[in-house]
Design an enzyme around this catalytic site. Sequence first.
Site, PDB file in Angstrom:
ATOM      1  N   THR A 126      35.215  42.436  38.497  1.00 52.02           N
ATOM      2  CA  THR A 126      36.246  41.411  38.316  1.00 52.02           C
ATOM      3  C   THR A 126      35.812  40.034  38.830  1.00 52.02           C
ATOM      4  O   THR A 126      34.980  39.945  39.738  1.00 52.02           O
ATOM      5  CB  THR A 126      37.531  41.852  39.065  1.00 52.02           C
ATOM      6  OG1 THR A 126      38.445  40.758  39.128  1.00 52.02           O
ATOM      7  CG2 THR A 126      37.239  42.288  40.499  1.00 52.02           C
ATOM      8  N   ASP A 127      36.437  39.006  38.279  1.00 48.89           N
ATOM      9  CA  ASP A 127      36.180  37.636  38.755  1.00 48.89           C
ATOM     10  C   ASP A 127      36.580  37.469  40.224  1.00 48.89           C
ATOM     11  O   ASP A 127      36.064  36.598  40.926  1.00 48.89           O
ATOM     12  CB  ASP A 127      36.923  36.609  37.888  1.00 48.89           C
ATOM     13  CG  ASP A 127      38.424  36.824  37.747  1.00 48.89           C
ATOM     14  OD1 ASP A 127      38.965  37.766  38.362  1.00 48.89           O
ATOM     15  OD2 ASP A 127      39.057  36.040  37.011  1.00 48.89           O
ATOM     16  N   GLU A 128      37.501  38.350  40.682  1.00 46.87           N
ATOM     17  CA  GLU A 128      38.046  38.163  42.043  1.00 46.87           C
ATOM     18  C   GLU A 128      37.002  38.332  43.132  1.00 46.87           C
ATOM     19  O   GLU A 128      37.222  37.903  44.266  1.00 46.87           O
ATOM     20  CB  GLU A 128      39.212  39.128  42.288  1.00 46.87           C
ATOM     21  CG  GLU A 128      40.339  38.904  41.314  1.00 46.87           C
ATOM     22  CD  GLU A 128      41.659  39.505  41.742  1.00 46.87           C
ATOM     23  OE1 GLU A 128      41.824  39.823  42.934  1.00 46.87           O
ATOM     24  OE2 GLU A 128      42.531  39.642  40.877  1.00 46.87           O
ATOM     25  N   TYR A 152      41.649  44.447  47.801  1.00 49.49           N
ATOM     26  CA  TYR A 152      41.232  44.895  46.458  1.00 49.49           C
ATOM     27  C   TYR A 152      39.882  44.283  46.087  1.00 49.49           C
ATOM     28  O   TYR A 152      38.939  44.999  45.723  1.00 49.49           O
ATOM     29  CB  TYR A 152      42.287  44.504  45.412  1.00 49.49           C
ATOM     30  CG  TYR A 152      41.749  44.509  43.992  1.00 49.49           C
ATOM     31  CD1 TYR A 152      41.417  45.701  43.349  1.00 49.49           C
ATOM     32  CD2 TYR A 152      41.550  43.305  43.284  1.00 49.49           C
ATOM     33  CE1 TYR A 152      40.901  45.710  42.061  1.00 49.49           C
ATOM     34  CE2 TYR A 152      41.037  43.303  41.991  1.00 49.49           C
ATOM     35  CZ  TYR A 152      40.713  44.510  41.393  1.00 49.49           C
ATOM     36  OH  TYR A 152      40.188  44.512  40.108  1.00 49.49           O
ATOM     37  N   LYS A 156      36.125  45.972  45.414  1.00 52.60           N
ATOM     38  CA  LYS A 156      35.343  45.811  44.175  1.00 52.60           C
ATOM     39  C   LYS A 156      33.985  45.178  44.498  1.00 52.60           C
ATOM     40  O   LYS A 156      32.959  45.575  43.941  1.00 52.60           O
ATOM     41  CB  LYS A 156      36.101  44.938  43.161  1.00 52.60           C
ATOM     42  CG  LYS A 156      37.360  45.550  42.579  1.00 52.60           C
ATOM     43  CD  LYS A 156      37.137  46.808  41.755  1.00 52.60           C
ATOM     44  CE  LYS A 156      36.436  46.560  40.443  1.00 52.60           C
ATOM     45  NZ  LYS A 156      36.367  47.789  39.600  1.00 52.60           N
TER      46      LYS A 156
HETATM   47  P1  NAD Z   1      44.633  50.378  35.797  1.00 52.56           P
HETATM   48  O1  NAD Z   1      45.168  50.408  37.184  1.00 52.56           O
HETATM   49  O2  NAD Z   1      45.555  50.124  34.658  1.00 52.56           O
HETATM   50  O3  NAD Z   1      43.900  51.771  35.461  1.00 52.56           O
HETATM   51  C1  NAD Z   1      43.070  52.410  36.372  1.00 52.56           C
HETATM   52  C2  NAD Z   1      42.827  53.833  35.864  1.00 52.56           C
HETATM   53  O4  NAD Z   1      41.934  54.484  36.804  1.00 52.56           O
HETATM   54  C3  NAD Z   1      44.094  54.683  35.789  1.00 52.56           C
HETATM   55  O5  NAD Z   1      44.123  55.430  34.601  1.00 52.56           O
HETATM   56  C4  NAD Z   1      43.982  55.623  36.995  1.00 52.56           C
HETATM   57  O6  NAD Z   1      44.614  56.868  36.804  1.00 52.56           O
HETATM   58  C5  NAD Z   1      42.461  55.773  37.112  1.00 52.56           C
HETATM   59  N1  NAD Z   1      42.042  56.129  38.471  1.00 52.56           N
HETATM   60  C6  NAD Z   1      42.389  55.508  39.636  1.00 52.56           C
HETATM   61  N2  NAD Z   1      41.835  56.153  40.683  1.00 52.56           N
HETATM   62  C7  NAD Z   1      41.111  57.177  40.177  1.00 52.56           C
HETATM   63  C8  NAD Z   1      40.311  58.206  40.755  1.00 52.56           C
HETATM   64  N3  NAD Z   1      40.172  58.306  42.081  1.00 52.56           N
HETATM   65  N4  NAD Z   1      39.707  59.098  39.949  1.00 52.56           N
HETATM   66  C9  NAD Z   1      39.863  59.019  38.595  1.00 52.56           C
HETATM   67  N5  NAD Z   1      40.624  58.089  37.995  1.00 52.56           N
HETATM   68  C10 NAD Z   1      41.234  57.177  38.770  1.00 52.56           C
HETATM   69  O7  NAD Z   1      43.462  49.322  35.839  1.00 52.56           O
HETATM   70  P2  NAD Z   1      42.933  48.313  34.715  1.00 52.56           P
HETATM   71  O8  NAD Z   1      43.702  47.069  34.781  1.00 52.56           O
HETATM   72  O9  NAD Z   1      42.820  49.060  33.440  1.00 52.56           O
HETATM   73  O10 NAD Z   1      41.470  48.008  35.288  1.00 52.56           O
HETATM   74  C11 NAD Z   1      40.353  48.805  34.924  1.00 52.56           C
HETATM   75  C12 NAD Z   1      39.121  48.248  35.605  1.00 52.56           C
HETATM   76  O11 NAD Z   1      38.900  46.904  35.204  1.00 52.56           O
HETATM   77  C13 NAD Z   1      39.216  48.237  37.132  1.00 52.56           C
HETATM   78  O12 NAD Z   1      37.967  48.615  37.653  1.00 52.56           O
HETATM   79  C14 NAD Z   1      39.525  46.778  37.461  1.00 52.56           C
HETATM   80  O13 NAD Z   1      39.013  46.438  38.729  1.00 52.56           O
HETATM   81  C15 NAD Z   1      38.803  46.062  36.347  1.00 52.56           C
HETATM   82  N6  NAD Z   1      39.351  44.740  35.964  1.00 52.56           N
HETATM   83  C16 NAD Z   1      40.683  44.626  35.651  1.00 52.56           C
HETATM   84  C17 NAD Z   1      41.173  43.388  35.238  1.00 52.56           C
HETATM   85  C18 NAD Z   1      42.619  43.187  34.856  1.00 52.56           C
HETATM   86  O14 NAD Z   1      43.027  42.069  34.588  1.00 52.56           O
HETATM   87  N7  NAD Z   1      43.433  44.235  34.790  1.00 52.56           N
HETATM   88  C19 NAD Z   1      40.313  42.283  35.161  1.00 52.56           C
HETATM   89  C20 NAD Z   1      38.971  42.445  35.497  1.00 52.56           C
HETATM   90  C21 NAD Z   1      38.503  43.692  35.888  1.00 52.56           C
HETATM   91  O1  TDX Z   2      55.381  39.267  40.448  1.00 52.51           O
HETATM   92  C1  TDX Z   2      54.389  38.521  40.398  1.00 52.51           C
HETATM   93  N1  TDX Z   2      54.541  37.175  40.546  1.00 52.51           N
HETATM   94  C2  TDX Z   2      53.502  36.289  40.526  1.00 52.51           C
HETATM   95  O2  TDX Z   2      53.689  35.080  40.663  1.00 52.51           O
HETATM   96  C3  TDX Z   2      53.046  39.028  40.190  1.00 52.51           C
HETATM   97  C4  TDX Z   2      52.815  40.503  40.019  1.00 52.51           C
HETATM   98  C5  TDX Z   2      52.012  38.131  40.176  1.00 52.51           C
HETATM   99  N2  TDX Z   2      52.215  36.811  40.357  1.00 52.51           N
HETATM  100  C6  TDX Z   2      51.046  35.889  40.341  1.00 52.51           C
HETATM  101  C7  TDX Z   2      49.917  36.274  41.263  1.00 52.51           C
HETATM  102  C8  TDX Z   2      48.696  35.791  40.517  1.00 52.51           C
HETATM  103  O3  TDX Z   2      48.462  34.419  40.816  1.00 52.51           O
HETATM  104  O4  TDX Z   2      50.504  35.946  39.021  1.00 52.51           O
HETATM  105  C9  TDX Z   2      49.072  35.910  39.044  1.00 52.51           C
HETATM  106  C10 TDX Z   2      48.530  37.174  38.391  1.00 52.51           C
HETATM  107  O5  TDX Z   2      48.855  38.252  39.232  1.00 52.51           O
HETATM  108  P1  TDX Z   2      48.429  39.755  38.883  1.00 52.51           P
HETATM  109  O6  TDX Z   2      48.922  40.088  37.514  1.00 52.51           O
HETATM  110  O7  TDX Z   2      48.832  40.620  40.023  1.00 52.51           O
HETATM  111  O8  TDX Z   2      46.844  39.618  38.751  1.00 52.51           O
HETATM  112  P2  TDX Z   2      45.724  39.101  39.789  1.00 52.51           P
HETATM  113  O9  TDX Z   2      46.156  39.245  41.179  1.00 52.51           O
HETATM  114  O10 TDX Z   2      45.274  37.751  39.325  1.00 52.51           O
HETATM  115  O11 TDX Z   2      44.576  40.203  39.508  1.00 52.51           O
HETATM  116  C11 TDX Z   2      44.312  40.653  38.153  1.00 52.51           C
HETATM  117  O12 TDX Z   2      43.167  40.065  37.628  1.00 52.51           O
HETATM  118  C12 TDX Z   2      41.918  40.492  38.109  1.00 52.51           C
HETATM  119  C13 TDX Z   2      44.193  42.177  38.093  1.00 52.51           C
HETATM  120  O13 TDX Z   2      45.355  42.773  38.662  1.00 52.51           O
HETATM  121  C14 TDX Z   2      42.962  42.674  38.762  1.00 52.51           C
HETATM  122  O14 TDX Z   2      42.823  44.086  38.605  1.00 52.51           O
HETATM  123  C15 TDX Z   2      41.781  41.997  38.144  1.00 52.51           C
HETATM  124  O15 TDX Z   2      40.619  42.356  38.829  1.00 52.51           O
END
Ligand code: NAD
Ligand code: TDX
Length: 339
Positions: A126-128, A152, A156
Amino acid sequence: MKKYLVTGGAGFIGANFILTLLEKYGDGIEIHNVDCLTYAGNLENLKSVKSPRYHFHKCDIRKRDELESVFRSRQFDCVIHFAAESHVDRSILDSTAFIETNVLGTQNLLDLSRNYEVDRFVHVSTDEVYGTLSMDAPPFTEAHQIEPNSPYSASKAGSDLLVRSYVETYGFPGIITRCSNNYGPFQFPEKLIPLMVCNAQENKALPVYGKGDNVRDWIHVTDHCKAVETIARKGRVGEAYNIGGDAEMPNIDVVKSILKILDKPETLIEYVTDRLGHDFRYAMNHDKLTRETGWQPQMTFEKGLENTVKWYVDHPEWTDSVRSGAYMDYYQDQYGEKK
Ligand code: NAD
Ligand code: TDX
């Protein structure tokens, strides 16, 4: 025939990734989805899959023996590692599961992938991990320091460094991807966009942290999935690749756009206490990926957001199912009725 192991394939991005692979290759590949189905994993996301070469394994990556039984007697060509605890707010409340799954689970997967000699391992990060940017700073490049600010992102970053160390130490075929904020179908309604869509539909308050001026770079999940698939084929081992959507926006603008699409009043917006350690801005420079592979994000934020809001409106049963049980108990314990 290529054999893929996809971890976290029942989650938001993992499920979209499996659908993307099947759309591109049909029955021409074999896919093994490893997921332990936490609150964020939902097999409903994959109910449209008909391929006889798709297999689900309910398996926890924290448990090496369980995981080894999936590797044994299967020669995977490619491992794509999505499984993780992914929500920043949860990591602030308790980071235990984040360290266990994101760091120790990744270690298990790396060791088994090495022992069973996979050809390619794509670690989805992730970018984070880069930390935060001021408003006038240039977007993150892959050369930016790793400076995570939440439990988190620290977990990562830890897993990214493990992947890097396996490449350096063992000549392991690892590649790291770092993507910005995803949105699209099947995203659990704890993340900004689906939470706001669901609350607005029910005329509930939309909790915006701080002043709503934090900036995120939004990418449609399909563009992310296509980037990961491209990197698995064309990426160079040992490299990290940024993925971004070229759509930077303050949160408040995103929230107002959602209200506009749903024809709901801005009076639903409620400014609430800021997230602890809230990163101000993320922005991604994806020139390296575009230069080396030709990948570019295809979906504009306007069109992608409209499609996504429509998807949630059209699938109330999906939202009801994931919002029941563990999820609601969790949020009611932590936040009362607010969410
Ligand atoms: P999500 O939380 O929707 O899904 C995570 C999945 O992993 C779920 O199906 C969960 O059951 C499974 N999981 C969790 N712990 C596990 C374990 N111990 N064993 C097996 N399975 C397990 O997450 P997402 O948003 O789909 O993110 C997927 C990946 O992409 C993550 O690695 C996250 O860090 C990365 N990522 C997410 C975002 C975003 O915006 N959501 C952005 C950049 C990177
Ligand atoms: O209720 C809310 N109110 C609010 O203002 C929530 C849930 C979020 N926010 C803000 C926090 C952040 O600035 O919105 C922005 C986005 O929040 P999230 O959806 O929680 O995402 P973020 O924290 O940016 O992280 C996401 O992007 C990178 C994903 O959850 C991560 O898994 C990924 O790695």
